[in-house]
Design a protein around this motif. Structure first.
Motif, PDB file in Angstrom:
ATOM      1  N   ALA A  71      -2.150  -4.111   4.620  1.00  0.00           N
ATOM      2  CA  ALA A  71      -1.137  -3.155   5.038  1.00  0.00           C
ATOM      3  C   ALA A  71      -1.852  -1.816   5.190  1.00  0.00           C
ATOM      4  N   VAL A  72      -1.499  -1.053   6.200  1.00  0.00           N
ATOM      5  CA  VAL A  72      -2.214   0.189   6.502  1.00  0.00           C
ATOM      6  C   VAL A  72      -1.219   1.344   6.588  1.00  0.00           C
ATOM      7  N   ARG A  73      -1.557   2.437   5.894  1.00  0.00           N
ATOM      8  CA  ARG A  73      -0.811   3.677   6.033  1.00  0.00           C
ATOM      9  C   ARG A  73      -1.803   4.779   6.380  1.00  0.00           C
ATOM     10  N   SER A  74      -1.446   5.642   7.310  1.00  0.00           N
ATOM     11  CA  SER A  74      -2.404   6.630   7.800  1.00  0.00           C
ATOM     12  C   SER A  74      -1.764   7.998   7.941  1.00  0.00           C
ATOM     13  N   LEU A  75      -2.622   9.007   8.036  1.00  0.00           N
ATOM     14  CA  LEU A  75      -2.180  10.377   8.256  1.00  0.00           C
ATOM     15  C   LEU A  75      -3.308  11.143   8.935  1.00  0.00           C
ATOM     16  N   SER A  76      -2.956  11.914   9.950  1.00  0.00           N
ATOM     17  CA  SER A  76      -3.937  12.728  10.676  1.00  0.00           C
ATOM     18  C   SER A  76      -3.608  14.202  10.492  1.00  0.00           C
ATOM     19  N   ALA A  77      -4.647  15.037  10.511  1.00  0.00           N
ATOM     20  CA  ALA A  77      -4.452  16.483  10.405  1.00  0.00           C
ATOM     21  C   ALA A  77      -5.605  17.195  11.089  1.00  0.00           C
ATOM     22  N   THR A  78      -5.336  18.391  11.568  1.00  0.00           N
ATOM     23  CA  THR A  78      -6.346  19.212  12.214  1.00  0.00           C
ATOM     24  C   THR A  78      -6.795  20.309  11.264  1.00  0.00           C
ATOM     25  N   VAL A  79      -8.073  20.633  11.302  1.00  0.00           N
ATOM     26  CA  VAL A  79      -8.582  21.727  10.482  1.00  0.00           C
ATOM     27  C   VAL A  79      -8.089  23.036  11.100  1.00  0.00           C
ATOM     28  N   SER A  80      -6.958  23.484  10.629  1.00  0.00           N
ATOM     29  CA  SER A  80      -6.342  24.695  11.157  1.00  0.00           C
ATOM     30  C   SER A  80      -5.587  25.400  10.031  1.00  0.00           C
ATOM     31  N   THR A  81      -5.160  26.606  10.269  1.00  0.00           N
ATOM     32  CA  THR A  81      -4.563  27.462   9.234  1.00  0.00           C
ATOM     33  C   THR A  81      -3.449  26.794   8.437  1.00  0.00           C
ATOM     34  N   PRO A  82      -2.491  26.077   9.065  1.00  0.00           N
ATOM     35  CA  PRO A  82      -1.412  25.473   8.262  1.00  0.00           C
ATOM     36  C   PRO A  82      -1.895  24.444   7.243  1.00  0.00           C
ATOM     37  N   ASN A  83      -3.078  23.887   7.455  1.00  0.00           N
ATOM     38  CA  ASN A  83      -3.572  22.824   6.567  1.00  0.00           C
ATOM     39  C   ASN A  83      -4.668  23.296   5.615  1.00  0.00           C
ATOM     40  N   LEU A  84      -4.937  24.597   5.581  1.00  0.00           N
ATOM     41  CA  LEU A  84      -5.971  25.131   4.700  1.00  0.00           C
ATOM     42  C   LEU A  84      -5.383  25.460   3.337  1.00  0.00           C
ATOM     43  N   ARG A  85      -6.167  25.197   2.304  1.00  0.00           N
ATOM     44  CA  ARG A  85      -5.748  25.464   0.933  1.00  0.00           C
ATOM     45  C   ARG A  85      -6.873  26.150   0.170  1.00  0.00           C
ATOM     46  N   GLU A  86      -6.508  26.822  -0.912  1.00  0.00           N
ATOM     47  CA  GLU A  86      -7.480  27.414  -1.831  1.00  0.00           C
ATOM     48  C   GLU A  86      -7.604  26.508  -3.041  1.00  0.00           C
ATOM     49  N   ARG A  87      -8.829  26.179  -3.403  1.00  0.00           N
ATOM     50  CA  ARG A  87      -9.075  25.328  -4.565  1.00  0.00           C
ATOM     51  C   ARG A  87     -10.151  25.948  -5.450  1.00  0.00           C
ATOM     52  N   PRO A  88     -10.014  25.850  -6.773  1.00  0.00           N
ATOM     53  CA  PRO A  88     -11.018  26.455  -7.664  1.00  0.00           C
ATOM     54  C   PRO A  88     -12.298  25.640  -7.752  1.00  0.00           C
ATOM     55  N   TYR A  89     -12.304  24.399  -7.198  1.00  0.00           N
ATOM     56  CA  TYR A  89     -13.489  23.552  -7.332  1.00  0.00           C
ATOM     57  C   TYR A  89     -14.011  23.152  -5.961  1.00  0.00           C
ATOM     58  N   VAL A 119       0.857  -1.180   0.000  1.00  0.00           N
ATOM     59  CA  VAL A 119       0.000   0.000   0.000  1.00  0.00           C
ATOM     60  C   VAL A 119       0.896   1.234   0.000  1.00  0.00           C
ATOM     61  N   PRO A 120       0.527   2.308  -0.699  1.00  0.00           N
ATOM     62  CA  PRO A 120       1.351   3.517  -0.704  1.00  0.00           C
ATOM     63  C   PRO A 120       1.081   4.379   0.534  1.00  0.00           C
ATOM     64  N   PRO A 121       1.951   5.315   0.837  1.00  0.00           N
ATOM     65  CA  PRO A 121       1.697   6.222   1.959  1.00  0.00           C
ATOM     66  C   PRO A 121       0.648   7.263   1.600  1.00  0.00           C
ATOM     67  N   VAL A 122       0.042   7.839   2.637  1.00  0.00           N
ATOM     68  CA  VAL A 122      -0.820   9.010   2.449  1.00  0.00           C
ATOM     69  C   VAL A 122       0.105  10.219   2.545  1.00  0.00           C
ATOM     70  N   ASP A 123       0.284  10.929   1.452  1.00  0.00           N
ATOM     71  CA  ASP A 123       1.291  11.988   1.389  1.00  0.00           C
ATOM     72  C   ASP A 123       0.870  13.256   2.128  1.00  0.00           C
ATOM     73  N   SER A 124      -0.395  13.644   1.997  1.00  0.00           N
ATOM     74  CA  SER A 124      -0.834  14.870   2.651  1.00  0.00           C
ATOM     75  C   SER A 124      -2.349  14.865   2.802  1.00  0.00           C
ATOM     76  N   LEU A 125      -2.832  15.734   3.701  1.00  0.00           N
ATOM     77  CA  LEU A 125      -4.253  15.888   3.974  1.00  0.00           C
ATOM     78  C   LEU A 125      -4.512  17.370   4.186  1.00  0.00           C
ATOM     79  N   VAL A 126      -5.352  17.963   3.332  1.00  0.00           N
ATOM     80  CA  VAL A 126      -5.607  19.399   3.390  1.00  0.00           C
ATOM     81  C   VAL A 126      -7.107  19.662   3.449  1.00  0.00           C
ATOM     82  N   PHE A 127      -7.461  20.926   3.715  1.00  0.00           N
ATOM     83  CA  PHE A 127      -8.869  21.308   3.870  1.00  0.00           C
ATOM     84  C   PHE A 127      -9.141  22.582   3.078  1.00  0.00           C
ATOM     85  N   VAL A 128     -10.340  22.643   2.505  1.00  0.00           N
ATOM     86  CA  VAL A 128     -10.761  23.796   1.707  1.00  0.00           C
ATOM     87  C   VAL A 128     -12.087  24.306   2.261  1.00  0.00           C
TER      88      VAL A 128
END
Length: 300
Positions: free
Chosen positions: A282-300, A130-139
């Motif tokens: 096989a398990v790969r995981s990633l956690s993130a909090t909805v906070s400023t460092p993880n916020l992104r701008e998306r056109p969709y 299984v591949p890793p989870v590279d990143s987790l972001v919020f819009v």
């Protein structure tokens, strides 16, 4: 005359259909109880658990009775055997590691053996990569275009492993709680939908899969989100696919219910059957909090 004739037709049709109504008092046979297996073995550290229950009648809404006093072992193709015990006599059979030992290892094949009420059941599963989870972001988004209520939509990024057809299941947690509605059974073949592996092998997971890790409502500021990416075999992928179809089967175009296949087989082919599935992941995981460092701008 026309109004009189129409009234006669309506009366005749009403009489016809009323005479065709038959009350059927159906008595459904619950059938014999069967062993039900909920078995997931991973490559993660810590204890591993296999739950055994017994099936109950269709209309029985109570908790399924535990299948106790069984002998449960898992062996790998390297000659090692792991014994699972039920210390609380509640149907939860647990393997406890010694030190930093892990049970599941990528590339190995595992056989589950259950001896219950004089019957021997077996299942086999290979633990795939299984591949890793590279990143987790919020819009930031509105619930719908005309709503004033805003929140955050999650999106994870992962890249399929090239060179073979890989099957995955995606799970996500909201503040530590697994989101397990029928719509949350998220499956992917090579980072896309079923049948797309010839096009997407080795590429970034497609947007619909990346955006599938959202609950019915949007996330809120400071909430924690965890993504788990599980490898599954082709048989387990089919099992989850069919199970999701049966759970969501309804409405005007619903199809007749059908049994979901199992890989739990009785060594005695004329003996009682079993239900459920034995899965290795096989398990790969990633956690993130909805906070400023993880916020992104998306056109969709």
């Amino acid at each position: 005359m026309k109004r009189f004739a129409f009234a006669c037709y309506v009366s005749a049709a009403t009489l016809l259909f009323s005479r065709c109504t038959t009350v059927i008092d159906a008595k459904l046979d619950t059938g014999p109880s069967e062993l039900s297996v909920d078995g997931l073995i991973t490559d993660q550290p810590g204890e591993q658990t296999i739950r055994l229950t017994q099936t109950a009648g269709y209309f029985d809404s109570s908790t399924p009775p535990a299948a106790t006093s069984a002998t449960v072992t898992v062996s790998d193709d390297a000659g090692k055997t792991y014994r699972f015990l039920d210390p609380d006599n509640d149907g939860y059979y647990v393997w406890q590691p010694t030190g930093k030992d892990t049970l599941g290892r990528v590339g190995r094949t595992y056989q589950l053996t259950i001896v219950f009420r004089g019957e021997t059941y077996r299942a086999t599963s290979k633990l795939n990569r299984v591949p890793p989870v590279d990143s987790l972001v919020f819009v930031k988004r509105k619930i719908n275009p005309i709503s004033t209520t805003e929140g955050y939509r999650a999106e994870f990024y992962s890249t399929d492993l090239a060179g073979a057809t890989d099957y995955y299941r995606v799970r996500f947690f909201r503040n530590g709680v697994l989101q397990n509605k029928a719509r949350n059974i998220i499956l992917s073949e090579d980072g896309a939908f079923e049948g797309a592996s010839q096009v997407t092998d080795g590429l970034l997971f497609i947007a619909p899969i990346r955006l599938s890790v959202n609950p019915d409502s949007l996330y809120k500021q400071n909430e924690n989100v965890k993504i788990e990416l599980h490898s599954v075999s082709a048989d387990a992928f089919r099992f989850w696919n069919l199970l999701r179809g049966q759970v969501t089967n309804g409405g005007l175009f619903a199809t007749p219910p059908a049994n979901v296949p199992t890989n739990i087989l009785n060594a005695n082919t004329s003996g009682p059957k079993a239900t459920g599935f034995f899965i290795t992941s096989a398990v790969r995981s990633l956690s993130a909090t909805v906070s400023t460092p993880n916020l992104r701008e998306r056109p969709y």
